[in-house]
Design an enzyme around this catalytic site. Structure first.
Site, PDB file in Angstrom:
ATOM      1  N   CYS A  41       0.864  -1.175   0.000  1.00 51.78           N
ATOM      2  CA  CYS A  41       0.000   0.000   0.000  1.00 51.78           C
ATOM      3  C   CYS A  41       0.909   1.235   0.000  1.00 51.78           C
ATOM      4  CB  CYS A  41      -0.954   0.003   1.198  1.00 51.78           C
ATOM      5  SG  CYS A  41      -0.225   0.442   2.794  1.00 51.78           S
ATOM      6  N   CYS A  44       3.328   1.397   2.861  1.00 52.51           N
ATOM      7  CA  CYS A  44       4.498   0.501   2.764  1.00 52.51           C
ATOM      8  C   CYS A  44       5.662   1.220   2.090  1.00 52.51           C
ATOM      9  CB  CYS A  44       4.163  -0.737   1.935  1.00 52.51           C
ATOM     10  SG  CYS A  44       3.013  -1.902   2.676  1.00 52.51           S
ATOM     11  N   CYS A  57       4.440  22.644  -4.330  1.00 56.66           N
ATOM     12  CA  CYS A  57       4.909  22.910  -5.696  1.00 56.66           C
ATOM     13  C   CYS A  57       5.244  24.391  -5.878  1.00 56.66           C
ATOM     14  CB  CYS A  57       3.861  22.488  -6.710  1.00 56.66           C
ATOM     15  SG  CYS A  57       3.675  20.703  -6.838  1.00 56.66           S
TER      16      CYS A  57
END
Length: 118
Positions: A41, A44, A57
């Site tokens: 997932c 992980c 950004c």
């Protein structure tokens, strides 16, 4: 925090997650599907413990066409999921817009994952 919340919801509902991100001249794509016992997932791959290394950004900048490239790749993976065609599970696809190259890294499921682990 938002990506982790969406991941937790997808794992709980057993709904695939097609994740993409872009910053500066680099993009990444991964497909997570908790219906597949071998699929990792999001947690992980990117644990939420410790300091976050993400930045806005507006600070780092992003090459605007890169967002289209990553979005198109996400659309391909979503269509593959809908069509029953095997998506790129367990792989992190990295795109370097400056060099124009792709790289894939295998990502194993973490059996001790706080979100999808046993």
């Amino acid at each position: 925090a938002t990506r982790h919340a969406v991941n937790r919801a997808c794992v709980a509902a057993r709904v695939p997650l097609v994740s993409g991100a872009a910053v500066r001249f680099s993009g990444q794509l991964a497909v997570f599907d908790s219906r597949d016992a071998a699929s990792p997932c999001y947690h992980c791959l990117f644990p939420d413990e410790g300091e976050a290394s993400d930045g806005p950004c507006a600070t780092f900048g992003v090459l605007s066409p890169l967002v289209g490239v990553i979005g198109s790749l996400q659309a391909v993976e979503a269509v593959k999921l809908l069509a029953g065609i095997a998506p790129a599970l367990g792989k992190l696809t990295l795109y370097d817009a400056l060099g124009g190259g792709f790289k894939q890294i295998r990502v194993p499921r973490d059996p001790a994952c706080a979100v999808c682990g046993a």
